[in-house]
Each structure stands twice: as C-alpha cells, then as structure tokens.
Scaffold this motif. Structure first.
Motif, mmCIF file in Angstrom:
data_model
loop_
_atom_site.group_PDB
_atom_site.id
_atom_site.type_symbol
_atom_site.label_atom_id
_atom_site.label_comp_id
_atom_site.label_asym_id
_atom_site.label_seq_id
_atom_site.Cartn_x
_atom_site.Cartn_y
_atom_site.Cartn_z
ATOM 1 N N UNK A 111 0.834 -1.202 -0.040
ATOM 2 C CA UNK A 111 0.094 -0.128 0.303
ATOM 3 C C UNK A 111 1.005 1.267 -0.063
ATOM 4 N N UNK A 112 0.576 2.061 -1.024
ATOM 5 C CA UNK A 112 1.345 3.568 -0.892
ATOM 6 C C UNK A 112 0.522 4.499 -0.006
ATOM 7 N N UNK A 113 -0.708 4.651 -0.340
ATOM 8 C CA UNK A 113 -1.360 5.615 0.580
ATOM 9 C C UNK A 113 -2.823 4.976 0.406
ATOM 10 N N UNK A 114 -3.586 5.552 1.556
ATOM 11 C CA UNK A 114 -5.265 5.181 1.450
ATOM 12 C C UNK A 114 -5.747 6.247 1.685
ATOM 13 N N UNK A 115 -6.636 7.094 1.075
ATOM 14 C CA UNK A 115 -6.916 8.384 1.330
ATOM 15 C C UNK A 115 -8.751 8.637 1.265
ATOM 16 N N UNK A 116 -9.254 9.728 1.546
ATOM 17 C CA UNK A 116 -10.588 9.997 1.415
ATOM 18 C C UNK A 116 -10.225 11.068 0.286
ATOM 19 N N UNK A 117 -10.847 11.346 -0.661
ATOM 20 C CA UNK A 117 -10.903 12.184 -1.759
ATOM 21 C C UNK A 117 -12.196 12.725 -1.764
ATOM 22 N N UNK A 118 -12.214 14.018 -1.585
ATOM 23 C CA UNK A 118 -13.507 14.837 -1.518
ATOM 24 C C UNK A 118 -13.497 16.032 -2.720
ATOM 25 N N UNK A 119 -13.940 15.870 -3.761
ATOM 26 C CA UNK A 119 -14.029 16.858 -4.850
ATOM 27 C C UNK A 119 -15.233 17.791 -4.509
ATOM 28 N N UNK A 120 -15.020 18.848 -3.920
ATOM 29 C CA UNK A 120 -15.942 19.807 -3.608
ATOM 30 C C UNK A 120 -16.820 20.438 -4.492
ATOM 31 N N UNK A 121 -18.009 20.769 -4.183
ATOM 32 C CA UNK A 121 -19.103 21.723 -5.107
ATOM 33 C C UNK A 121 -17.935 22.960 -5.549
ATOM 34 N N UNK A 122 -18.087 23.130 -7.050
ATOM 35 C CA UNK A 122 -17.312 24.218 -7.410
ATOM 36 C C UNK A 122 -16.061 23.862 -7.744
ATOM 37 N N UNK A 123 -15.609 22.931 -7.508
ATOM 38 C CA UNK A 123 -14.051 22.499 -7.546
ATOM 39 C C UNK A 123 -13.623 22.531 -9.371
ATOM 40 N N UNK A 124 -12.714 23.103 -9.678
ATOM 41 C CA UNK A 124 -12.217 23.111 -11.103
ATOM 42 C C UNK A 124 -11.561 21.876 -11.577
ATOM 43 N N UNK A 125 -11.343 21.469 -12.447
ATOM 44 C CA UNK A 125 -10.909 20.094 -13.017
ATOM 45 C C UNK A 125 -9.276 20.194 -12.683
ATOM 46 N N UNK A 126 -8.798 19.014 -12.169
ATOM 47 C CA UNK A 126 -7.482 18.715 -11.800
ATOM 48 C C UNK A 126 -6.323 18.952 -12.744
#
Length: 244
Positions: free
Chosen positions: A91-106
C-alpha cells in the motif's frame, strides 16, 4: 462487463476497468458517513485542501477506523492490484478524496513516482489506484477524466496542452475503478452543488518507497493486530535490511 478475463483484458488495453457493485449499500453508507465525518473534523483542525481550497484529502485511513483497514483488503481490489503489481505489492497510501462543489478540473497528470522518472517509462506498472465510489460519478460532479490507452505511451502529458481523446469514467456508488498508475488522468470539474466523495487506495510494487510511512504513522497496536495480508500491505515484509 462481468467475465473476469474480459475485465483483465479491458484493464490491459485501456488502462482502467470498472468493477460494478463491488461494495454493498451498507458498506457504502458506513464508509461515506465516516469519510465525511473525518473530512469535517480535519477541516476544522487544518486539513489538506486543494483545487482552489474546494477539495480535500484525508490521509492515513488505516489508522482512522477498522472499516478502512478491512476495506483496503477488499478481495477484488487485491486481485486486480496484484495482477498489475505482483503478489507482494504494498500500500502506498489510502485516502478520502472529496471533490467539493465548484472544484475546477485537476488537469491531466500521471501518478508519482512516474512523474519524476526518465522516459520512456517501463512497460509494466509500477503503481496503480483503486477508486471506491461513495457517490455516483457523473459528467457533472467531476467523474475521473483519463486518456484510454495512455499507459502504453511511456511518458506523461504536457502541461497546458489540449488533448482530444479524454473521456470521463462514470459509475454508480458501490463501484470500484481500478486505474493503471501510468494512465493520464485527473478529477473533472464539479459543476454541482454537492461534494463528490471517494476513497483512493494507491498501491505500488514492494521495492518502491510508498507515499506514506505506514509503520511510523499507524498505531503499533493496529499493526500488531493486523492480518498477515494487511501487515504485508503496510510494508512489514519489505523493510530495508538492518545488517551492518
């Protein structure tokens, strides 16, 4: 797609595959509730925000709930990660990823450490991601963007360049998307008034340094009580030699 051979073939050809209904409704509910709770708590204390401070990561999930420790050992996830990265992958990492309302493209990118490696990159995978959908992924709420087949190109996308072969990978909550680490990808723009929540289980080959030092970050009692599989994923079996 339901036939296992078809799923592996799709992953080989296009660099990603959607495992439909991999999680039960109960699992999704528990994971979503705990993820949102952690995100809220860490935002109050000072969290990792990005994408104009509208999106958020929560790190070190194995240390933050038994449900996460169990979920990173999901049989389907391990089957596909081991297919790409070998039976001893970690395992390298385990995360929550929350893309919020209004977030631009990464924007398109490739996962570390490929982003710093000389080109051409190896033809075999060095790392790979598992995206646990805790909300539906739609075109409107920032479903993952990627370029199918780009894992075969041996190099990453150029900053600021426009590409015409980008797709968005949609899915239903409870699906898990396996993504080859060499694929060109990024979260899409969230044009809705709701956050989009997922878990990211990022894996790497056992000889590589993971994104997080699990054996230092995770409570000793959790490591001691872990299953043999979880201990291996956390890197217990792939530490440097202490021979002097």
């Amino acid at each position: 797609m339901s036939d296992k051979a078809e799923l592996f073939a799709h992953l080989d050809e296009y660099g990603y595959v959607v495992l439909e209904r991999a999680l039960t409704a109960d699992q999704v509910g528990v994971l979503k509730e705990r993820s949102v709770e952690l995100a809220k708590k860490e935002r109050e204390l000072g969290a990792q925000l990005y994408l104009d401070n509208k999106s958020q990561r929560v790190w070190n999930l194995v240390n933050k709930g038994k449900v996460f420790a169990e979920m990173i050992q999901h049989p389907s996830v391990l089957e596909f990660q081991e297919y790409l990265l070998g039976k001893n992958c970690t395992l390298s990492s385990f995360t929550v990823n929350l893309i919020g309302s209004g977030s631009p493209s990464a924007g398109l990118h490739i996962d570390y450490p490929l982003s710093i490696l000389p080109t051409p990159h190896p033809s075999f995978a060095l790392c790979a991601n598992s995206i646990y959908l805790l909300d539906d992924f739609s075109l409107e709420n920032g479903a993952t963007c990627l370029v199918p087949g780009s894992h075969k190109r041996g190099y990453g996308p150029s900053s600021g360049e426009t590409y015409n072969d980008i797709i968005q990978v949609t899915g239903k909550k409870g699906d898990i998307i396996i993504v080859h680490g060499h694929i060109w990808h990024g979260s899409g723009e969230n044009r809705t008034d709701q956050d989009r929540v997922a878990l990211l289980g990022f894996f790497c080959r056992s000889f590589m340094k993971p994104q997080q030092d699990h054996l230092r970050l995770i409570a000793p009692e959790i490591i001691e009580g872990a299953s043999a599989t979880l201990k291996r994923l956390l890197g217990v079996d792939s530490q440097p030699s202490l021979n002097d």
